[in-house]
Design a protein around this motif. Sequence first.
Motif, mmCIF file in Angstrom:
data_model
loop_
_atom_site.group_PDB
_atom_site.id
_atom_site.type_symbol
_atom_site.label_atom_id
_atom_site.label_comp_id
_atom_site.label_asym_id
_atom_site.label_seq_id
_atom_site.Cartn_x
_atom_site.Cartn_y
_atom_site.Cartn_z
ATOM 1 N N TYR A 286 33.903 29.523 45.333
ATOM 2 C CA TYR A 286 33.241 30.670 44.749
ATOM 3 C C TYR A 286 33.120 30.442 43.247
ATOM 4 C CZ TYR A 286 34.307 32.750 49.235
ATOM 5 O OH TYR A 286 34.387 32.989 50.576
ATOM 6 N N GLU A 287 32.229 31.191 42.617
ATOM 7 C CA GLU A 287 32.012 31.019 41.178
ATOM 8 C C GLU A 287 33.290 31.242 40.389
ATOM 9 O OE1 GLU A 287 28.747 33.311 39.645
ATOM 10 O OE2 GLU A 287 27.519 32.839 41.399
ATOM 11 N N ASN B 267 47.210 42.102 39.768
ATOM 12 C CA ASN B 267 47.794 40.942 39.115
ATOM 13 C C ASN B 267 46.920 40.450 37.961
ATOM 14 O OD1 ASN B 267 45.797 39.340 40.264
ATOM 15 N ND2 ASN B 267 47.174 38.212 41.566
ATOM 16 N N PHE B 268 47.532 39.680 37.091
ATOM 17 C CA PHE B 268 46.879 39.230 35.870
ATOM 18 C C PHE B 268 45.636 38.397 36.165
ATOM 19 C CE2 PHE B 268 46.359 36.017 32.555
ATOM 20 C CZ PHE B 268 46.083 36.849 31.490
ATOM 21 N N CYS B 269 45.724 37.526 37.139
ATOM 22 C CA CYS B 269 44.592 36.665 37.477
ATOM 23 C C CYS B 269 43.379 37.497 37.880
ATOM 24 C CB CYS B 269 44.977 35.697 38.593
ATOM 25 S SG CYS B 269 43.703 34.505 38.993
ATOM 26 N N PHE B 270 43.597 38.522 38.686
ATOM 27 C CA PHE B 270 42.513 39.398 39.123
ATOM 28 C C PHE B 270 41.846 40.061 37.925
ATOM 29 C CE2 PHE B 270 40.917 43.549 40.408
ATOM 30 C CZ PHE B 270 40.088 43.204 41.466
ATOM 31 N N ARG B 271 42.671 40.601 37.018
ATOM 32 C CA ARG B 271 42.124 41.264 35.834
ATOM 33 C C ARG B 271 41.399 40.272 34.927
ATOM 34 N NH1 ARG B 271 46.953 44.879 33.611
ATOM 35 N NH2 ARG B 271 48.232 43.233 34.454
ATOM 36 N N PHE B 272 41.954 39.056 34.813
ATOM 37 C CA PHE B 272 41.332 38.031 33.973
ATOM 38 C C PHE B 272 39.959 37.644 34.527
ATOM 39 C CE2 PHE B 272 40.636 34.020 31.889
ATOM 40 C CZ PHE B 272 41.281 34.150 30.669
ATOM 41 N N VAL B 273 39.863 37.465 35.844
ATOM 42 C CA VAL B 273 38.590 37.098 36.472
ATOM 43 C C VAL B 273 37.563 38.207 36.274
ATOM 44 C CG1 VAL B 273 37.451 36.678 38.689
ATOM 45 C CG2 VAL B 273 39.566 35.498 38.149
ATOM 46 N N LYS B 274 37.970 39.454 36.441
ATOM 47 C CA LYS B 274 37.050 40.584 36.239
ATOM 48 C C LYS B 274 36.522 40.607 34.804
ATOM 49 C CE LYS B 274 36.766 42.526 40.179
ATOM 50 N NZ LYS B 274 35.561 42.307 40.941
ATOM 51 N N LYS B 275 37.423 40.416 33.828
ATOM 52 C CA LYS B 275 37.013 40.408 32.422
ATOM 53 C C LYS B 275 36.094 39.215 32.153
ATOM 54 C CE LYS B 275 38.065 42.810 29.372
ATOM 55 N NZ LYS B 275 37.355 43.979 28.818
ATOM 56 N N PHE B 276 36.398 38.060 32.736
ATOM 57 C CA PHE B 276 35.557 36.864 32.592
ATOM 58 C C PHE B 276 34.146 37.143 33.107
ATOM 59 C CE2 PHE B 276 33.746 32.887 34.099
ATOM 60 C CZ PHE B 276 34.015 32.011 33.059
ATOM 61 N N GLN C 42 30.746 37.099 31.046
ATOM 62 C CA GLN C 42 29.713 36.179 31.525
ATOM 63 C C GLN C 42 28.377 36.913 31.700
ATOM 64 O OE1 GLN C 42 30.408 34.547 35.464
ATOM 65 N NE2 GLN C 42 29.563 32.570 34.824
ATOM 66 N N GLY C 43 28.433 38.154 32.170
ATOM 67 C CA GLY C 43 27.215 38.948 32.327
ATOM 68 C C GLY C 43 26.545 39.257 30.998
ATOM 69 N N LEU C 44 27.352 39.399 29.943
ATOM 70 C CA LEU C 44 26.805 39.702 28.618
ATOM 71 C C LEU C 44 26.344 38.460 27.863
ATOM 72 C CD1 LEU C 44 29.478 42.339 27.528
ATOM 73 C CD2 LEU C 44 27.166 42.781 28.389
ATOM 74 N N ASN D 111 31.546 27.635 30.661
ATOM 75 C CA ASN D 111 32.785 28.237 31.169
ATOM 76 C C ASN D 111 33.932 28.169 30.168
ATOM 77 O OD1 ASN D 111 31.642 29.031 33.539
ATOM 78 N ND2 ASN D 111 32.501 27.401 34.778
ATOM 79 N N GLU D 112 34.045 27.060 29.441
ATOM 80 C CA GLU D 112 35.131 26.920 28.457
ATOM 81 C C GLU D 112 35.029 27.997 27.377
ATOM 82 O OE1 GLU D 112 37.817 24.967 28.027
ATOM 83 O OE2 GLU D 112 37.506 23.925 29.923
ATOM 84 N N GLN D 113 33.825 28.196 26.858
ATOM 85 C CA GLN D 113 33.628 29.194 25.809
ATOM 86 C C GLN D 113 33.897 30.600 26.355
ATOM 87 O OE1 GLN D 113 29.611 27.999 25.031
ATOM 88 N NE2 GLN D 113 30.166 26.937 23.123
ATOM 89 N N LEU D 114 33.432 30.868 27.565
ATOM 90 C CA LEU D 114 33.678 32.173 28.180
ATOM 91 C C LEU D 114 35.167 32.406 28.423
ATOM 92 C CD1 LEU D 114 30.744 32.192 30.741
ATOM 93 C CD2 LEU D 114 30.968 33.680 28.751
ATOM 94 N N PHE D 115 35.871 31.340 28.808
ATOM 95 C CA PHE D 115 37.315 31.434 29.052
ATOM 96 C C PHE D 115 38.043 31.805 27.761
ATOM 97 C CE2 PHE D 115 41.596 29.933 29.968
ATOM 98 C CZ PHE D 115 41.774 30.345 31.271
ATOM 99 N N ARG D 116 37.680 31.134 26.657
ATOM 100 C CA ARG D 116 38.318 31.422 25.353
ATOM 101 C C ARG D 116 38.011 32.848 24.899
ATOM 102 N NH1 ARG D 116 41.645 28.302 26.644
ATOM 103 N NH2 ARG D 116 41.115 26.130 26.761
#
Length: 154
Positions: free
Chosen positions: A73-74, A112-121, A125-127, A133-138
């Motif tokens: 998945y993405e 969990n933190f991972c779930f919240r992190f993915v949602k924020k990512f 990403q939508g904006l 991906n690296e820049q979006l992750f930072r």
Amino acid sequence: MSVAGSRLHRLGSVYSRTKDLIRSKVLPYEERPLWYDVYEAFPPIREPVYKANTPPDKLGLVGVEDNVREILYEEDWVRANVNGSNFYSSLNNKTISSLFTELTGKHKERKNFCFRFVKKFQEIQGLNNGLNNEQLFRMTEQEMKDVINELKEQ
């Protein structure tokens, strides 16, 4: 001539030979292998049979075609980076993890933190469609600083 010394393994699958042994009462039904009932209940789409004189491929497997499609998945890239980091995985263990989509009661807001992190990512990403991906992750790390500090204090 004994069955063990014959070359009947080339004439059928292990299942068909076992089935024939049971049918001919050489192998009592009560002593059938453990896998036999499972195989009967869930037979494969194509029965595996011996193919003579097929050369091994680069992995040493004979006539095996790798036709298993990848299930990615993405958001798996983000999960891999969050869970692969010792820092983030220690944060992930401090909150509720659930395989169910709905959490109830006092745990409703604690995902969990991972779930919240993915949602924020995904929000970021939508904006910002033009970023990799690296820049979006930072950027997500910067946005999640408050959550990270809150979890470190727990």
